[in-house]
Design a protein around this motif. Sequence first.
Motif, PDB file in Angstrom:
ATOM      1  N   LEU A  75       0.820  -1.212   0.000  1.00  0.00           N
ATOM      2  CA  LEU A  75       0.000   0.000   0.000  1.00  0.00           C
ATOM      3  C   LEU A  75       0.853   1.261   0.000  1.00  0.00           C
ATOM      4  CD1 LEU A  75      -2.756  -1.202   2.477  1.00  0.00           C
ATOM      5  CD2 LEU A  75      -3.042  -0.759   0.028  1.00  0.00           C
ATOM      6  N   LEU A  76       1.982   1.243   0.709  1.00  0.00           N
ATOM      7  CA  LEU A  76       2.871   2.402   0.683  1.00  0.00           C
ATOM      8  C   LEU A  76       3.550   2.541  -0.677  1.00  0.00           C
ATOM      9  CD1 LEU A  76       4.315   2.176   4.283  1.00  0.00           C
ATOM     10  CD2 LEU A  76       3.045   4.099   3.331  1.00  0.00           C
ATOM     11  N   THR A  77       3.844   1.414  -1.315  1.00  0.00           N
ATOM     12  CA  THR A  77       4.358   1.467  -2.683  1.00  0.00           C
ATOM     13  C   THR A  77       3.333   2.114  -3.604  1.00  0.00           C
ATOM     14  OG1 THR A  77       5.615  -0.582  -2.327  1.00  0.00           O
ATOM     15  CG2 THR A  77       5.268   0.104  -4.597  1.00  0.00           C
ATOM     16  N   ALA A  78       2.093   1.649  -3.506  1.00  0.00           N
ATOM     17  CA  ALA A  78       1.032   2.168  -4.374  1.00  0.00           C
ATOM     18  C   ALA A  78       0.791   3.650  -4.127  1.00  0.00           C
ATOM     19  CB  ALA A  78      -0.251   1.374  -4.148  1.00  0.00           C
ATOM     20  N   TRP A  79       0.761   4.054  -2.859  1.00  0.00           N
ATOM     21  CA  TRP A  79       0.554   5.470  -2.542  1.00  0.00           C
ATOM     22  C   TRP A  79       1.660   6.320  -3.164  1.00  0.00           C
ATOM     23  CZ3 TRP A  79       3.579   9.080  -0.095  1.00  0.00           C
ATOM     24  CH2 TRP A  79       2.963  10.294   0.213  1.00  0.00           C
ATOM     25  N   THR A  80       2.897   5.853  -3.064  1.00  0.00           N
ATOM     26  CA  THR A  80       4.030   6.615  -3.594  1.00  0.00           C
ATOM     27  C   THR A  80       3.928   6.771  -5.107  1.00  0.00           C
ATOM     28  OG1 THR A  80       5.410   5.760  -1.794  1.00  0.00           O
ATOM     29  CG2 THR A  80       6.550   6.734  -3.663  1.00  0.00           C
ATOM     30  N   ILE A  81       3.510   5.721  -5.792  1.00  0.00           N
ATOM     31  CA  ILE A  81       3.358   5.791  -7.254  1.00  0.00           C
ATOM     32  C   ILE A  81       2.182   6.689  -7.625  1.00  0.00           C
ATOM     33  CG2 ILE A  81       2.841   4.445  -9.333  1.00  0.00           C
ATOM     34  CD1 ILE A  81       4.208   2.050  -7.919  1.00  0.00           C
ATOM     35  N   GLY A 333       8.987  -5.626   0.984  1.00  0.00           N
ATOM     36  CA  GLY A 333       8.384  -6.126   2.210  1.00  0.00           C
ATOM     37  C   GLY A 333       8.821  -7.531   2.577  1.00  0.00           C
ATOM     38  N   ASP A 334       7.896  -8.293   3.167  1.00  0.00           N
ATOM     39  CA  ASP A 334       8.212  -9.646   3.620  1.00  0.00           C
ATOM     40  C   ASP A 334       8.670 -10.546   2.483  1.00  0.00           C
ATOM     41  OD1 ASP A 334       7.537  -8.890   6.156  1.00  0.00           O
ATOM     42  OD2 ASP A 334       5.709 -10.084   6.297  1.00  0.00           O
ATOM     43  N   ALA A 335       8.153 -10.332   1.284  1.00  0.00           N
ATOM     44  CA  ALA A 335       8.560 -11.157   0.143  1.00  0.00           C
ATOM     45  C   ALA A 335      10.054 -11.036  -0.129  1.00  0.00           C
ATOM     46  CB  ALA A 335       7.769 -10.765  -1.107  1.00  0.00           C
ATOM     47  N   GLY A 344      11.281  -9.834  14.412  1.00  0.00           N
ATOM     48  CA  GLY A 344      10.373 -10.267  13.361  1.00  0.00           C
ATOM     49  C   GLY A 344       9.509  -9.159  12.800  1.00  0.00           C
ATOM     50  N   GLY A 345       9.655  -7.939  13.311  1.00  0.00           N
ATOM     51  CA  GLY A 345       8.838  -6.825  12.839  1.00  0.00           C
ATOM     52  C   GLY A 345       9.195  -6.430  11.418  1.00  0.00           C
ATOM     53  N   GLY A 346       8.166  -6.240  10.576  1.00  0.00           N
ATOM     54  CA  GLY A 346       8.436  -5.931   9.181  1.00  0.00           C
ATOM     55  C   GLY A 346       7.719  -4.717   8.629  1.00  0.00           C
ATOM     56  N   VAL A 347       6.867  -4.079   9.429  1.00  0.00           N
ATOM     57  CA  VAL A 347       6.081  -2.968   8.892  1.00  0.00           C
ATOM     58  C   VAL A 347       6.970  -1.788   8.507  1.00  0.00           C
ATOM     59  CG1 VAL A 347       4.331  -1.228   9.431  1.00  0.00           C
ATOM     60  CG2 VAL A 347       3.949  -3.613  10.066  1.00  0.00           C
ATOM     61  N   GLY A 350       9.618  -2.865   5.784  1.00  0.00           N
ATOM     62  CA  GLY A 350       8.837  -3.135   4.582  1.00  0.00           C
ATOM     63  C   GLY A 350       8.285  -1.860   3.985  1.00  0.00           C
ATOM     64  N   GLY A 351       7.834  -0.948   4.852  1.00  0.00           N
ATOM     65  CA  GLY A 351       7.322   0.327   4.368  1.00  0.00           C
ATOM     66  C   GLY A 351       8.397   1.180   3.727  1.00  0.00           C
ATOM     67  N   ILE A 352       9.591   1.177   4.326  1.00  0.00           N
ATOM     68  CA  ILE A 352      10.708   1.925   3.730  1.00  0.00           C
ATOM     69  C   ILE A 352      11.035   1.366   2.351  1.00  0.00           C
ATOM     70  CG2 ILE A 352      13.175   2.426   3.931  1.00  0.00           C
ATOM     71  CD1 ILE A 352      12.774   2.509   6.988  1.00  0.00           C
ATOM     72  N   SER A 353      11.110   0.035   2.262  1.00  0.00           N
ATOM     73  CA  SER A 353      11.407  -0.572   0.957  1.00  0.00           C
ATOM     74  C   SER A 353      10.295  -0.260  -0.042  1.00  0.00           C
ATOM     75  CB  SER A 353      11.592  -2.089   1.099  1.00  0.00           C
ATOM     76  OG  SER A 353      10.364  -2.765   1.320  1.00  0.00           O
TER      77      SER A 353
END
Length: 461
Positions: A75-81, A333-335, A344-347, A350-353
């Motif tokens: 969702l952060l990727t999509a928002w940025t685009i 993200g996790d992928a 184990g935190g990824g938000v 993952g959001g930065i990436s």
Amino acid sequence: MCHLHCNLAPAHVKVGSHCNDLLVFERSLIYAGRHPVVTGQSGETTDKKVAVHSSRRMKTLDHDAVVIGAGPAGLLTAWTIAARRHDVAVLEEHPKVGEPDHCAGLLSLSGLKILGLEPPQQVIQNTVRAARIYAPSGRSLLVERGRHEAVVVDRRKFDAWLAERAVQAHASIITGVKVRALKTHDGSVVGVETLEDGAVVQRKAIVTIDAEGVQGRLSGSVGLPMIHRTSKYPAYQYEVQGADVDDDLVEMYYGRQTAPGFFAWIIPLGDGRARVGLASDFKSKPRLEAVMRHHPIISGKLVKASVLRGIGGTVLVGLPVKKTFMSGLVVVGDAAGMVKATTGGGVVFGGISGKIAGKTAALAVSERDASARSLGRYETSWRSLLLGQMRAMYLAQRAISSFSDRGLDSLVKNADELSLTDTVKREGDMDMQGTTIAGLLANPRTMIALLSAARYISPRF
């Protein structure tokens, strides 16, 4: 007149994805995806939301970018685009964004600031100021910095809020869509093949972003590396009410008899509610249930507690995959393994990436160049910013997991007696823990604690 077959006023025009063959109708919630609309008057927008459903005639759609997965990274990727005025469609396999949730929901305030996010109050369940770390013997170490450090969020509401934010930036979100395969041509990813309302649909894109989560099935299908199974630990947690817990304090319990390879946790939600969870290298759910009944400290806090619901998931404890891009595709993200191995935190990572990927993808769309050379800028950027931090946390997690219970007892005891928490108070960061680890290693007292505990190293790997 709108070029879509929809029930909005004739004055509106479409500004989302190219969907000439879509059937559109009004809906108030994000379920089957929506495209934003504007009125015929310049700069004026409607407050209507329209859901996008596939018609029987739809076979091929074109987008600037397609994002697979509507978690925070996607969702952060999509928002940025979308914020850069490009057409982006987010494809989510589940009927609702944010469900089912798999996360403990503890997010640092500093991490949210890095991501530029200020979640609304209805998303936040609690705030915490400190963490208490328990050794197997029951001895504990309080880590605090004298201020609130993190919030506990309802991940279902948090993800739905991120989705609403992306839609407001004119991204399209389409739920209940199964991405069957990545489509390739001459060695480049050129879009996806999906199953939508029983019909096979081709969605072409200049750039595809894989944010599918820990499976990594799609990126693996085109030859990119996948997260190794040994880096995936099963996790389980219960939400309970009536617990005797400190609402300001996260608790972490280490020990091979409790959670081999990782730890158990109690995250307070306020008013006696909490998430009680555990991750380990095997049998996390039965281990958690045994801990809740028999652990000398945890069980005492849950005497009057009742379970509200259970949540299963996967915790990643490894390094990111070695390659996260190819022509036409980036992985986020996790992928891609963008997590803190210590927790184990990824938000946040993952959001930065995701934001880096969004900027890279938007530039690729503008330049009409999604070559490996163009998209390689994504990997160069995230590695420069995050890889050192992730390596330090990975090594710290491996070291902690190598200690026997006696070694963990020794480490906590010496850290307390040698006041190593002073370094954490001065330099601590919940996300960029590599900086804190470096500060601790530069302290001679840390070496004393480590040498004392080293007598009890008993590798499990």
